[in-house]
Motif scaffolding. Structure first.
Motif, PDB file in Angstrom:
ATOM      1  N   SER A 125       0.926  -1.101   0.102  1.00 57.98           N
ATOM      2  CA  SER A 125       0.224   0.100  -0.068  1.00 57.98           C
ATOM      3  C   SER A 125       1.448   1.480  -0.126  1.00 57.98           C
ATOM      4  O   SER A 125       0.574   2.040  -0.810  1.00 57.98           O
ATOM      5  CB  SER A 125      -0.676   0.166   1.180  1.00 57.98           C
ATOM      6  OG  SER A 125      -0.226   0.285   2.276  1.00 57.98           O
ATOM      7  N   ASN A 126       1.950   1.128   0.709  1.00 60.08           N
ATOM      8  CA  ASN A 126       2.582   2.312   0.789  1.00 60.08           C
ATOM      9  C   ASN A 126       3.562   2.726  -0.786  1.00 60.08           C
ATOM     10  O   ASN A 126       3.621   3.919  -0.710  1.00 60.08           O
ATOM     11  CB  ASN A 126       3.869   1.931   1.282  1.00 60.08           C
ATOM     12  CG  ASN A 126       3.979   2.122   3.094  1.00 60.08           C
ATOM     13  OD1 ASN A 126       3.035   2.901   3.964  1.00 60.08           O
ATOM     14  ND2 ASN A 126       3.809   1.101   3.883  1.00 60.08           N
ATOM     15  N   ASP A 128       2.047   3.834  -2.839  1.00 54.97           N
ATOM     16  CA  ASP A 128       1.116   3.761  -4.633  1.00 54.97           C
ATOM     17  C   ASP A 128       2.244   5.591  -4.114  1.00 54.97           C
ATOM     18  O   ASP A 128       1.332   5.888  -4.862  1.00 54.97           O
ATOM     19  CB  ASP A 128      -0.357   4.107  -3.365  1.00 54.97           C
ATOM     20  CG  ASP A 128      -1.101   2.800  -3.731  1.00 54.97           C
ATOM     21  OD1 ASP A 128      -0.753   1.679  -4.276  1.00 54.97           O
ATOM     22  OD2 ASP A 128      -2.341   2.437  -3.069  1.00 54.97           O
ATOM     23  N   TRP A 155      -7.295   5.948  -0.801  1.00 53.27           N
ATOM     24  CA  TRP A 155      -6.165   5.277   0.458  1.00 53.27           C
ATOM     25  C   TRP A 155      -6.439   4.441   1.777  1.00 53.27           C
ATOM     26  O   TRP A 155      -5.960   3.466   1.421  1.00 53.27           O
ATOM     27  CB  TRP A 155      -5.228   6.328  -0.480  1.00 53.27           C
ATOM     28  CG  TRP A 155      -3.122   5.249   0.216  1.00 53.27           C
ATOM     29  CD1 TRP A 155      -2.895   4.347  -0.973  1.00 53.27           C
ATOM     30  CD2 TRP A 155      -3.215   5.076   1.405  1.00 53.27           C
ATOM     31  NE1 TRP A 155      -1.821   4.125   0.040  1.00 53.27           N
ATOM     32  CE2 TRP A 155      -1.655   4.351   1.539  1.00 53.27           C
ATOM     33  CE3 TRP A 155      -3.132   6.270   3.009  1.00 53.27           C
ATOM     34  CZ2 TRP A 155      -0.607   4.518   2.288  1.00 53.27           C
ATOM     35  CZ3 TRP A 155      -1.812   6.226   4.198  1.00 53.27           C
ATOM     36  CH2 TRP A 155      -1.117   5.255   3.482  1.00 53.27           C
ATOM     37  N   LEU A 156      -6.379   5.803   1.961  1.00 51.59           N
ATOM     38  CA  LEU A 156      -6.655   5.114   3.536  1.00 51.59           C
ATOM     39  C   LEU A 156      -7.593   4.441   3.436  1.00 51.59           C
ATOM     40  O   LEU A 156      -7.184   2.846   4.753  1.00 51.59           O
ATOM     41  CB  LEU A 156      -6.824   6.907   4.770  1.00 51.59           C
ATOM     42  CG  LEU A 156      -7.272   5.853   6.478  1.00 51.59           C
ATOM     43  CD1 LEU A 156      -5.225   5.711   6.274  1.00 51.59           C
ATOM     44  CD2 LEU A 156      -6.940   7.110   6.836  1.00 51.59           C
ATOM     45  N   LYS A 158      -8.970   2.476   2.012  1.00 53.22           N
ATOM     46  CA  LYS A 158      -8.016   0.703   1.699  1.00 53.22           C
ATOM     47  C   LYS A 158      -7.298  -0.102   2.539  1.00 53.22           C
ATOM     48  O   LYS A 158      -7.241  -1.384   2.116  1.00 53.22           O
ATOM     49  CB  LYS A 158      -7.480   0.832  -0.429  1.00 53.22           C
ATOM     50  CG  LYS A 158      -7.732  -0.278  -1.110  1.00 53.22           C
ATOM     51  CD  LYS A 158      -7.139   0.322  -1.931  1.00 53.22           C
ATOM     52  CE  LYS A 158      -6.651  -1.239  -2.723  1.00 53.22           C
ATOM     53  NZ  LYS A 158      -6.836  -0.786  -4.181  1.00 53.22           N
ATOM     54  N   ASN A 159      -5.919   0.962   2.958  1.00 54.89           N
ATOM     55  CA  ASN A 159      -5.776   0.319   4.244  1.00 54.89           C
ATOM     56  C   ASN A 159      -5.722   0.060   6.047  1.00 54.89           C
ATOM     57  O   ASN A 159      -5.388   0.426   6.167  1.00 54.89           O
ATOM     58  CB  ASN A 159      -4.315   0.914   3.563  1.00 54.89           C
ATOM     59  CG  ASN A 159      -3.799   0.211   2.364  1.00 54.89           C
ATOM     60  OD1 ASN A 159      -4.117  -0.355   1.934  1.00 54.89           O
ATOM     61  ND2 ASN A 159      -3.707   2.066   1.637  1.00 54.89           N
TER      62      ASN A 159
ATOM     63  N   SER B 115       2.652   2.389   9.925  1.00 55.62           N
ATOM     64  CA  SER B 115       2.753   3.648   8.848  1.00 55.62           C
ATOM     65  C   SER B 115       4.993   3.556   9.212  1.00 55.62           C
ATOM     66  O   SER B 115       5.404   3.409  10.044  1.00 55.62           O
ATOM     67  CB  SER B 115       2.313   4.867   9.452  1.00 55.62           C
ATOM     68  OG  SER B 115       2.878   5.201  10.610  1.00 55.62           O
ATOM     69  N   SER B 217      -1.546  12.409   4.555  1.00 54.38           N
ATOM     70  CA  SER B 217      -1.714  12.516   2.690  1.00 54.38           C
ATOM     71  C   SER B 217      -3.174  11.652   3.073  1.00 54.38           C
ATOM     72  O   SER B 217      -4.305  11.904   2.478  1.00 54.38           O
ATOM     73  CB  SER B 217      -0.774  11.228   2.547  1.00 54.38           C
ATOM     74  OG  SER B 217       0.788  12.467   2.253  1.00 54.38           O
ATOM     75  N   GLY B 218      -2.986  10.646   4.256  1.00 52.78           N
ATOM     76  CA  GLY B 218      -4.454   9.554   4.044  1.00 52.78           C
ATOM     77  C   GLY B 218      -5.650  10.783   4.032  1.00 52.78           C
ATOM     78  O   GLY B 218      -6.248  10.023   3.455  1.00 52.78           O
ATOM     79  N   LEU B 221      -6.292  12.852   1.359  1.00 57.34           N
ATOM     80  CA  LEU B 221      -7.100  12.939   0.531  1.00 57.34           C
ATOM     81  C   LEU B 221      -8.383  11.976   1.033  1.00 57.34           C
ATOM     82  O   LEU B 221      -9.051  12.224   0.126  1.00 57.34           O
ATOM     83  CB  LEU B 221      -6.450  11.038  -0.068  1.00 57.34           C
ATOM     84  CG  LEU B 221      -5.074  11.473  -0.192  1.00 57.34           C
ATOM     85  CD1 LEU B 221      -3.831  10.159  -0.577  1.00 57.34           C
ATOM     86  CD2 LEU B 221      -4.633  12.589  -1.653  1.00 57.34           C
ATOM     87  N   LEU B 222      -8.308  12.127   2.311  1.00 57.34           N
ATOM     88  CA  LEU B 222     -10.151  11.631   2.380  1.00 57.34           C
ATOM     89  C   LEU B 222     -11.180  13.232   3.157  1.00 57.34           C
ATOM     90  O   LEU B 222     -12.148  13.354   3.024  1.00 57.34           O
ATOM     91  CB  LEU B 222     -10.313  11.036   4.160  1.00 57.34           C
ATOM     92  CG  LEU B 222     -10.493   9.657   3.530  1.00 57.34           C
ATOM     93  CD1 LEU B 222     -10.314   8.533   5.389  1.00 57.34           C
ATOM     94  CD2 LEU B 222     -11.067   8.855   2.702  1.00 57.34           C
TER      95      LEU B 222
END
Lengths: 425, 433
Positions: A125-126, A128, A155-156, A158-159, B115, B217-218, B221-222
Motif C-alpha cells: 500500500s505504501n 502507491d 487510499w486510507l 483501502k488500508n 506506518s 496524506s491519508g 486525501l479523504l
C-alpha cells in the motif's frame, strides 16, 4: 466471571489458504502429506534467494463477488471477508435470524459480535506513493501539492487494518461487541479467545472470530530472510535439517455461540472452546526465552482455564514454524508440562506456510477437523527428528489422538505465546 | 451500587504525552485553560499539503525520559511516546512488576496503523523503483540499505513488545486497532481481562503518531482534516456550527489498573473506578456516522449497564467530538437519546478542541482526562466554541472549566469503520459510599 455451566461451542468454520478454500480441500492436503508451498504469482521472485510461499489461488471474484468492493479493500481484506462469510453461512445463523420477528432481529444483531485478528497493513500500500515521490523529485512541498493528483482519495480506507471488521459487520449487520486485534502472529488466535471470553462475560450471545493476513510481500520476504527466518523450501518443523519458515496467505473464521442457543436452534455443533492461555516472555520484539518460559506458562494457563489435566489432552497442534529457535524452545516448553507423556504433536505450516496474523486461527480450524476425524495428520516434510529436541512424538505419518481434546499453540513476535484448548463434538 | 459480582477495578496511575504537555500535570493544566496544541507542522515541510498544521508533541526527547533509552533502538516515534507515558503512569501508581508477580501483570494497548516513515519509503523509492514504479528486485541488490532494526519497529506489536520488555510484564498481552476507537477499546479489553481474573494489574493505554508525510496524506486525501491554514489554533472546534474537520494530533496515554481492594490495602491514590465498558459496531458506513446515533447509543448503554449505574449518575461526558460535521452531530444524537430529559444537566466537552485528534491514542488520553476530572472535581473546556449548532445543543463547557463534583464520567470513542467504545469511570467516594 466465567459461567462454567455455559458451554461455548463452534457452529461454523471458514478457511482459505494455499491448500484450498474449504476445510475439506485443506484436510485432503494435510492427510496426503502434500505441501502447498511452491512458486507463486504475486511478484516475480526468480532472482530471489527464497522463491516459494503458499499462495491463495481463488480469484478475486470468488473471494468477494461484489466487484464494487474490490476498489475499496485490499487483498488481505478479501481473504478475510471470504473466510468470515463462509463461517457465517456454515453456522446457519442468518437463516435462524430470518425466522425472527422485527424486534427480535434488532436485539439479535446487538447481541452478535465480531472479533477480527488482522495483519494490520501492507507494504504494497505504501508503494502507491512511489510515483508521487518520483514526480516530486524528493521535495516534500511538491509531494504535498501533487498528492491529490497521484494517489487515490480512497487510499486510507483501502488500508484500514480493521476493514474486515467493518465490511463483514456492515454486510451481516453484526452490531455487538467487536475488536480488531493487531498483535502480529497472535492476532487471529486471540480473536477466538476473546470471542469466547466475551460470551462467557455476557457481552454477547454469539461472536464470529476471524483472522486474515497476506504476508508474502517483497519487503517482508527481504527482511525475514535477512533475519534468518526464511527457508528456501517447505518448512520442516522439528526436523534436524529445518532452516526456517515460509510465508503463506489466507484466513480462517469460527462462529462461537452459547451451547444452549445452538441446541435450541438445532445447529450442528462442531466442537467446544474449553479455555486459553496468553502471555508474553517480555523478551522484546524478536528474542525467545531459551527455556520455553512462555510456551510452558501459556499451556499451563490454558489447561487451568479449561479445567484439564495434561493426561486428558489428545493431541497438540504446535506452532512449529520450522525455525531453529522457535521449534527448539517450543518443544522444551511442551515437555516441561507433559514430562515423558506428551500426546501426539503435529503442526501445519509445512503444508500451507506461516499465515502470520492468521496462522493460529487457521490451525484452530484444522485441528478441530483433525479431532473430528480422529486423525492427527503427520508432518509431511519430516525426515529426521532433531536429536537436540530428543524424543518427541512427531511423525511423518498420521496417528490417532488420545482423546477428543486438543491444544493449539501460537507464538509470535513480542515473546507472545497463546494456547487454546478445544474439544470436538 | 456496583455491578453485582464483578471485580472492582481502580485507576491508580496516569501518564500522558500529548500536544499540550509532555506529562499528565502539564497536559491537565493546558486542558483547563483550553490551550491549543495545534500549530504549523514543524517536523517536516508540510507547506504543500492541503492542511499545513497539526497538533504535534513538542520538545519531546525520548532519550531523556524513557527509563532505559537502549530500548529506543527498535522504537518508532509513537513507541517513544508510549514508553514515556507508561513510565509516568507506573511511577505515579508506585508499583511495578516483581519476579513474584510479573506473570500476573498484563498489558493492553491501542496501537496506530503500521506506518513507515517518509524517509524509509524514500529508501524504497531510491533503491527499489524505476521511474517511481515499484521493482521488487531492488531489495535484493547488494547495495540496498535495509535495516532489520527498523523493520522490527514497523511490526504491529512492536510497541507492545517494547513496553513488555521495558517494564518486565509477563502476563496477558493484547494490542488492538480499531482506528479512532483503539485507545478506548484497549482500556475496555484491560477491564475485561482483570475481571475474568487473567491478571491482577494491567498497564493499558494507546499511542499513535501519524504526523508524518505519509500519515497526514491519508487524511488529506479523504478530506477529513480542517483546512483552516490561516488559523491552526482555532481549527479544532467540536460542536461549533462552522466546524470543518479534525486536527491531527499525536501522543500517548497510559493508565495503571488494579484490583480495587488491593489498591485500598496498599493505601495508594485512586483516581477513579474503571466501572464499565461498552462496545458496539455501527454497521452503517466506513467513514460516515449514523445520523440517529444508532451504534454509539448501544455502546454507551452497555457501558452504563456494565458499570451497574443509570445515566442519571453521569455528570460529565468527555465526547469523542472530532470537529467533523457528521461525527459531532451523530454523537449528540446519541447523547440525547441516552440522557433524554437530563441532557441539559450533563456537562460535555471534547478535549480534542485543545489536543487535536490523537487517533489510536485518543481514547486512552481522554479516559485519563476523565479520571483527572473526577479527581480534581473540575471538567476541562470545549475550546474554540463560538457558533451554536442546533443539532449539537448539548450542555458544553465553554469559556472556563466547570467546577463540579463528578459522580461518574463517560468517555466516548467512535472510530472509522464504526467501532464505538464507551467507558464509565466512577468517583471513588461514590464507590465507597
Amino acid at each position: 466471571m466465567k459461567d462454567a455451566s455455559e458451554k461455548i461451542v463452534f457452529t461454523g468454520t471458514g478457511i482459505v489458504c494455499g491448500a484450498g478454500g474449504t476445510v475439506e480441500d485443506v484436510w485432503e492436503k494435510l492427510e496426503k502429506g502434500e505441501t502447498c508451498v511452491g512458486p507463486f504469482e504475486q511478484f516475480d521472485a526468480s532472482n530471489w534467494p527464497v522463491q516459494v510461499a503458499s499462495e491463495v489461488t481463488l480469484d478475486k471474484r470468488t473471494l468477494v463477488p461484489e466487484r464494487k468492493l474490490h476498489k475499496t479493500i485490499s487483498r488481505t481484506d478479501m481473504v478475510g471477508i471470504y473466510a468470515s462469510e463462509r463461517a457465517i453461512e456454515n453456522s446457519g445463523i442468518l437463516d435462524h435470524r430470518e425466522g425472527l420477528g422485527e424486534d427480535e432481529v434488532d436485539a439479535f444483531n446487538d447481541r452478535t459480535g465480531l472479533i477480527v485478528g488482522s495483519g494490520g497493513g501492507s507494504y504494497w500500500s505504501n508503494y502507491d506513493f512511489l510515483p508521487l515521490i518520483h514526480e516530486a523529485k524528493g521535495e516534500l512541498d511538491a509531494f504535498g501539492r501533487e498528492l491529490g493528483n497521484q494517489v487515490t482519495p480512497m487510499w486510507l480506507l483501502k488500508n484500514l487494518p480493521n476493514n474486515v471488521l467493518c465490511h463483514v459487520g456492515i454486510r451481516a449487520q453484526f452490531k455487538g461487541t467487536n475488536a480488531c486485534i493487531t498483535n502480529q502472529c497472535s492476532s487471529g488466535i486471540m480473536a477466538v479467545a476473546e470471542a469466547a471470553s466475551a460470551i462467557w462475560n455476557g457481552e454477547g450471545d454469539r461472536i464470529l472470530a476471524s483472522g486474515h493476513d497476506t504476508p508474502f510481500e517483497p519487503e517482508m520476504m527481504y527482511y525475514y530472510n535477512k533475519l534468518g527466518l526464511l527457508s528456501p523450501e517447505a518448512p520442516k518443523p522439528f526436523d534436524s535439517n529445518r532452516s526456517g519458515t515460509v510465508f503463506g496467505e489466507g484466513a480462517a473464521a469460527l462462529m462461537l455461540e452459547k451451547g444452549s442457543d445452538a441446541e435450541s436452534r438445532g445447529a450442528t455443533v462442531l466442537g467446544e472452546f474449553l479455555g486459553f492461555g496468553c502471555c508474553t516472555e517480555a523478551t522484546g520484539i524478536l528474542d525467545l526465552d531459551p527455556e520455553g518460559d512462555g510456551v510452558e506458562r501459556a499451556i499451563r494457563q490454558a489447561l487451568d482455564d479449561a479445567g484439564l489435566e495434561p493426561s486428558e489432552v489428545g493431541m497438540i497442534c504446535a506452532h512449529g514454524n520450522g525455525t531453529r529457535a522457535s521449534d527448539a524452545t517450543e518443544s522444551i516448553g511442551i515437555k516441561k508440562v507433559f514430562g515423558g507423556d506428551v500426546p501426539p504433536v503435529t503442526g501445519f505450516k509445512w503444508a500451507y506456510g506461516h499465515l502470520i496474523a492468521a496462522s493460529g486461527i487457521t490451525d484452530v480450524v484444522m485441528t478441530l477437523e483433525a479431532l473430528r476425524r480422529k486423525t492427527v495428520p503427520g508432518i509431511g516434510t519430516l525426515e529426521s527428528i532433531d536429536s537436540e529436541i530428543g524424543p518427541f512424538p512427531v511423525s511423518k505419518e498420521s496417528t490417532e489422538p488420545r482423546s477428543n481434546v486438543a491444544l493449539v499453540i501460537c507464538r509470535g513476535f513480542g515473546g507472545m505465546n497463546v494456547v487454546l484448548a478445544i474439544r470436538a463434538s | 451500587m456496583a455491578a453485582a459480582g464483578k471485580r472492582k477495578i481502580a485507576v491508580t496511575g496516569i501518564g500522558l504525552v500529548t500536544p499540550v504537555g509532555n506529562d499528565a500535570a502539564t497536559t491537565w493544566q493546558s486542558l483547563l485553560e483550553g490551550k491549543s496544541g495545534a500549530d504549523y507542522i514543524r517536523s517536516f515541510d508540510a507547506s504543500g499539503f492541503s492542511t499545513t498544521f497539526g497538533a504535534e508533541v513538542k520538545d519531546f526527547v525520548a532519550e531523556e525520559v524513557v527509563p532505559n533509552p537502549k530500548i529506543l533502538k527498535c522504537a518508532a516515534k509513537s513507541h517513544g511516546f508510549a514508553l514515556a507515558a507508561a513510565a509516568e503512569a507506573m511511577a505515579d501508581a508506585g508499583i511495578s512488576p516483581t519476579d513474584e508477580d510479573s506473570h500476573r501483570w498484563g498489558l493492553s494497548v491501542g496501537a496506530g496503523m503500521m506506518s513507515i516513515s517518509y524517509e524509509d519509503l524514500k529508501v524504497v523509492h531510491d533503491h527499489a523503483s524505476k521511474d517511481g514504479f515499484f521493482d521488487p528486485d531492488g531489495f535484493i541488490s547488494p547495495d540496498f540499505p535495509g535495516s532489520p532494526v527498523k523493520f522490527c519497529s514497523w511490526q504491529t506489536n512492536a510497541g507492545l513488545a517494547l513496553l513488555a520488555k521495558q517494564f518486565g510484564i509477563r502476563g496477558y498481552a493484547t494490542s488492538v486497532h480499531t482506528a479512532c476507537a483503539s485507545g478506548g477499546q484497549a482500556i475496555g479489553s484491560a477491564l475485561k481481562a482483570l475481571r475474568r481474573g487473567q491478571c491482577d494489574k494491567i498497564l493499558a493505554g494507546g499511542f499513535d503518531s501519524m504526523l508524518n508525510p505519509v500519515g497526514i496524506s491519508g487524511f488529506c486525501l479523504l478530506g477529513a482534516l480542517s483546512t483552516d491554514n490561516d488559523n491552526p489554533k482555532g481549527a479544532s472546534r467540536p460542536f461549533d456550527k462552522t466546524r470543518n474537520g479534525f486536527v491531527l494530533g499525536e501522543g500517548a496515554g497510559f493508565l495503571v489498573l488494579e484490583d480495587w481492594d488491593a489498591a485500598k490495602e496498599r493505601g495508594t491514590n485512586i483516581y477513579a473506578e474503571l466501572a464499565g465498558d461498552g462496545n458496539s459496531l455501527s454497521c452503517y458506513r466506513i467513514t460516515d456516522s449514523p445520523p440517529d446515533g444508532n451504534g454509539p447509543i448501544q455502546a454507551i448503554e452497555q457501558a452504563l449497564g456494565d458499570a451497574g449505574i443509570s445515566s442519571d449518575e453521569i455528570d460529565y461526558v468527555n465526547a469523542h467530538g472530532t470537529s467533523t460535521q457528521m461525527n459531532d452531530q451523530s454523537e449528540c444524537a446519541a447523547l440525547k437519546a441516552v440522557f433524554s430529559n437530563r441532557i441539559d444537566d450533563v456537562r460535555v466537552s471534547s478535549t480534542k478542541s485543545s489536543m487535536g485528534h490523537l487517533i489510536a491514542a485518543a481514547g486512552a488520553v481522554e479516559a485519563a482526562t476523565c479520571c483527572l476530572a473526577i479527581k480534581e472535581s473540575m471538567a476541562p473546556i470545549n475550546a474554540n466554541y463560538a457558533n451554536p449548532d442546533p443539532d449539537c445543543d448539548v450542555n458544553l463547557i465553554v469559556d472556563e472549566p466547570a467546577k463540579l463534583k463528578i459522580r461518574a464520567a463517560l468517555s466516548n470513542s467512535l472510530g472509522f469503520g464504526g467501532s464505538n467504545s464507551s467507558l464509565v469511570f466512577r468517583n471513588p467516594e461514590e464507590v465507597d459510599a
